[in-house]
Design an enzyme around this catalytic site. Sequence first.
Site, PDB file in Angstrom:
ATOM      1  N   GLN A   1     -17.424   3.722  -0.127  1.00 15.58           N
ATOM      2  CA  GLN A   1     -17.006   2.814   0.648  1.00 15.58           C
ATOM      3  C   GLN A   1     -17.609   2.725   2.329  1.00 15.58           C
ATOM      4  O   GLN A   1     -17.130   1.944   2.965  1.00 15.58           O
ATOM      5  CB  GLN A   1     -15.317   2.725   0.714  1.00 15.58           C
ATOM      6  CG  GLN A   1     -14.823   2.480  -0.585  1.00 15.58           C
ATOM      7  CD  GLN A   1     -13.391   2.815  -0.625  1.00 15.58           C
ATOM      8  OE1 GLN A   1     -12.790   3.266   0.475  1.00 15.58           O
ATOM      9  NE2 GLN A   1     -12.870   2.654  -1.740  1.00 15.58           N
TER      10      GLN A   1
ATOM     11  N   HIS B   1     -11.833   5.282   2.150  1.00 13.43           N
ATOM     12  CA  HIS B   1     -11.071   4.980   2.805  1.00 13.43           C
ATOM     13  C   HIS B   1     -11.268   5.252   4.505  1.00 13.43           C
ATOM     14  O   HIS B   1     -10.838   6.176   5.260  1.00 13.43           O
ATOM     15  CB  HIS B   1      -9.670   5.686   2.616  1.00 13.43           C
ATOM     16  CG  HIS B   1      -8.934   5.262   1.435  1.00 13.43           C
ATOM     17  ND1 HIS B   1      -7.872   5.835   1.109  1.00 13.43           N
ATOM     18  CD2 HIS B   1      -9.522   4.688   0.516  1.00 13.43           C
ATOM     19  CE1 HIS B   1      -7.612   5.185  -0.020  1.00 13.43           C
ATOM     20  NE2 HIS B   1      -8.461   4.486  -0.762  1.00 13.43           N
TER      21      HIS B   1
ATOM     22  N   GLU C   1       0.491  -3.680   1.825  1.00 13.48           N
ATOM     23  CA  GLU C   1       1.699  -4.191   2.769  1.00 13.48           C
ATOM     24  C   GLU C   1       1.076  -4.875   4.102  1.00 13.48           C
ATOM     25  O   GLU C   1      -0.148  -4.963   4.465  1.00 13.48           O
ATOM     26  CB  GLU C   1       2.152  -3.007   3.606  1.00 13.48           C
ATOM     27  CG  GLU C   1       3.062  -1.891   2.605  1.00 13.48           C
ATOM     28  CD  GLU C   1       3.396  -0.588   3.167  1.00 13.48           C
ATOM     29  OE1 GLU C   1       3.286  -0.412   4.247  1.00 13.48           O
ATOM     30  OE2 GLU C   1       4.287  -0.035   2.575  1.00 13.48           O
TER      31      GLU C   1
ATOM     32  N   TYR D   1       4.343   4.435   9.608  1.00 14.23           N
ATOM     33  CA  TYR D   1       4.524   3.512   8.510  1.00 14.23           C
ATOM     34  C   TYR D   1       4.652   3.875   7.290  1.00 14.23           C
ATOM     35  O   TYR D   1       4.559   3.333   6.128  1.00 14.23           O
ATOM     36  CB  TYR D   1       3.452   2.412   8.750  1.00 14.23           C
ATOM     37  CG  TYR D   1       3.593   1.747  10.006  1.00 14.23           C
ATOM     38  CD1 TYR D   1       4.415   0.461  10.028  1.00 14.23           C
ATOM     39  CD2 TYR D   1       3.333   2.183  10.947  1.00 14.23           C
ATOM     40  CE1 TYR D   1       4.945  -0.267  11.180  1.00 14.23           C
ATOM     41  CE2 TYR D   1       3.545   1.127  12.459  1.00 14.23           C
ATOM     42  CZ  TYR D   1       4.256   0.235  12.265  1.00 14.23           C
ATOM     43  OH  TYR D   1       4.804  -0.440  13.539  1.00 14.23           O
TER      44      TYR D   1
ATOM     45  N   TYR E   1      -2.796   5.522  -9.313  1.00 13.25           N
ATOM     46  CA  TYR E   1      -3.734   4.884 -10.195  1.00 13.25           C
ATOM     47  C   TYR E   1      -3.464   5.372 -11.496  1.00 13.25           C
ATOM     48  O   TYR E   1      -3.624   6.636 -11.663  1.00 13.25           O
ATOM     49  CB  TYR E   1      -5.110   4.914  -9.915  1.00 13.25           C
ATOM     50  CG  TYR E   1      -5.485   4.207  -8.739  1.00 13.25           C
ATOM     51  CD1 TYR E   1      -5.425   2.702  -8.750  1.00 13.25           C
ATOM     52  CD2 TYR E   1      -5.530   4.681  -7.459  1.00 13.25           C
ATOM     53  CE1 TYR E   1      -5.736   1.847  -7.599  1.00 13.25           C
ATOM     54  CE2 TYR E   1      -5.805   3.911  -6.290  1.00 13.25           C
ATOM     55  CZ  TYR E   1      -5.984   2.553  -6.351  1.00 13.25           C
ATOM     56  OH  TYR E   1      -6.364   1.815  -5.184  1.00 13.25           O
TER      57      TYR E   1
END
Lengths: 383, 383
Positions: free
Chosen positions: B94, B160, B254, B264, B275
């Site tokens: 990513q 991420h 979210e 959070y 997963y």
Amino acid sequence: MKRTTLTLALCLFAFQAEVYAEVTRAAPLNVKTEAGNIQIKTIAEGLENIWGMAFLPDGNMLVTERAGRMRIVSTTGKVGEPLTGLPPMYAKGQGGLLDVVLAPDFATSQKIYFSYAEPAEGEASELNSTAVSFAVLNGNKLENLTHVFSQQPKINSGHHFGSRLVWAPDGTLFITLGDRYSEKDKAQTLDNHLGKVVRINADGSVPQNNPFVNTAGALPEIWSIGHRNMQGAAINPTSKVLWTGEHGPQGGDELNIDQAAKNYGWPVITYGENYGGGKIGEGTHKAGMEQPVYKWVPSIATAGFIFYTGDKFPQWQNNILLASLKEKTLVRLVLDGDKIIKEERLLKTELGQRLRTVVQGPDGLIYLVTDEAKSKIYQISPQ
Amino acid sequence: MKRTTLTLALCLFAFQAEVYAEVTRAAPLNVKTEAGNIQIKTIAEGLENIWGMAFLPDGNMLVTERAGRMRIVSTTGKVGEPLTGLPPMYAKGQGGLLDVVLAPDFATSQKIYFSYAEPAEGEASELNSTAVSFAVLNGNKLENLTHVFSQQPKINSGHHFGSRLVWAPDGTLFITLGDRYSEKDKAQTLDNHLGKVVRINADGSVPQNNPFVNTAGALPEIWSIGHRNMQGAAINPTSKVLWTGEHGPQGGDELNIDQAAKNYGWPVITYGENYGGGKIGEGTHKAGMEQPVYKWVPSIATAGFIFYTGDKFPQWQNNILLASLKEKTLVRLVLDGDKIIKEERLLKTELGQRLRTVVQGPDGLIYLVTDEAKSKIYQISPQ
């Protein structure tokens, strides 16, 4: 000599301070809403039953008093003398001087359009109906007064005059007209202007694409039928289509998407009932008659409204803000396309006053007008 | 001689026509939504996994390709050569070149800020983390490259990275940072930048009103904690407060109102699960941890989003438009204050492509970017 001048100046200052004392002294009111905190400030007061209001390009407000006066009021609360040059009016009951709007070409023409209860000719007559004229605003004078529309027929009634004036994007003028209360069945027939929306050109002529221009026996100004007393109207900025607010009987206020040739049902179908109880018409639905896009049962007595499009309340973009007389509340409606998906009622506890109309200022702020013998103009800004 | 010139011109024309043939040939797509009909037009294509996009004052777009290239693309679909002057990147998994924004003073400084996966020094290392640099855009060159932030610590992970860049109204820069997947528990501690929103000044220094500047052992750039992988962020134009989109695990995306010093919850509380199934953390609520303002269960894989504030879609004013990767949909959320009162999912059947981000153009139109080996840029206009 110098001393006298100074004393005079001080006296004048003291006098002026006295006149506007109440306005300048009142502390702004902070109010929490479900979508942002707002501040309410009184910017003018003491006008008699304000009905309509339009902002001039210089930021001052053109304000109508139902009793038959039009004045210019500054945003600092300075109330001008009544303008001269208005036509005679039937200022009784709900009648008198009603709405006011600037001509789309005001910047060059200085024309303003206004609606009012027009008396029949002849001193003894009590017949009257809603009419619309324009005039050129020149300082404190209305000049070149020109009559462009009279509702037919004239009726002996002090009720249900409508009448909001709304310019369509194509430059035609929508006028909302009441059923005059005593003549409600006429809202269903095309041979009169009672309980109708009509559409005219700026010069008073009939647009040749009006829906009933080729219908035998129909008055050619008619746009839509089956209305009771529309005291609010505005163009939806998204769809560019006229929306009207129907002040219903006991129960049964409505918002309608007001389209050419459509029948909005009054008094055949309604969600309301007679004052004191008692069924009106045939029910709530009928083939060939439109359903409202939104309704209030019981009635809140809907009056003027806007679609908010300014930049001062991003969270209220495209919301309808609607004045309620009986419920003494500012109604905020959240739209999604042509659907209303949320209602919030504001200012009932904080102000608790009959609200006649809502206007968006050129500054993006919101101006609220009360319906009282001593009306106020409130300015709403974000906190 | 003249003939040769003409032939050459025709050949060049033919060649150019060939290159952009697919774009100009595709017919616009008309789509009905619950609030207005829209038209979708492909304006550029063939770029590799676009991640971020920013409009330049001349109307052209600065576009990042995750593989490590930045290009200027015109709204007529002309794709420029890769800009020179980017720093080395970890372009795997990513990671790679991620978001891009103009400096608030771009008009005078020509500075752009961008986020990317930064490799550790040393050829053999697989360690990497998200970083932010700025440079001066000069034609096709990025000059005066200046590093302003590196996420601490560097991790051997291809997952991420975050990382949206959002200017706060006070001129500070928010950077959303992922938990790097393998290190999710670190999202709860203040001694690192994993799973955090950080806030820096434009020159990379720490704003002295950051919430943890006086907390012993805390990294001073931290704004909020307990995040997983925020691939979307934007300032709410009403409240001026940062909102972040949390790309959750299986189930549990979210939207959060992202405030200073708040926690959070990830990975202690979440609406998602591992997963393939299996509980994460302690549940969905815990004292001292924030609840999302909105959530998607099951997950739609949220990515970039905007609050729409243009004038082309009055009916979408203040709506959130959010790109979904997995669900291949453009999500439209209607807000009332800080509450979301309606969701509509658009373009899943009509486009059916993974969407990486949404950008509002200076023309008020909406631009949509797909996440594919051959990404497209779509322009959305009212019909």
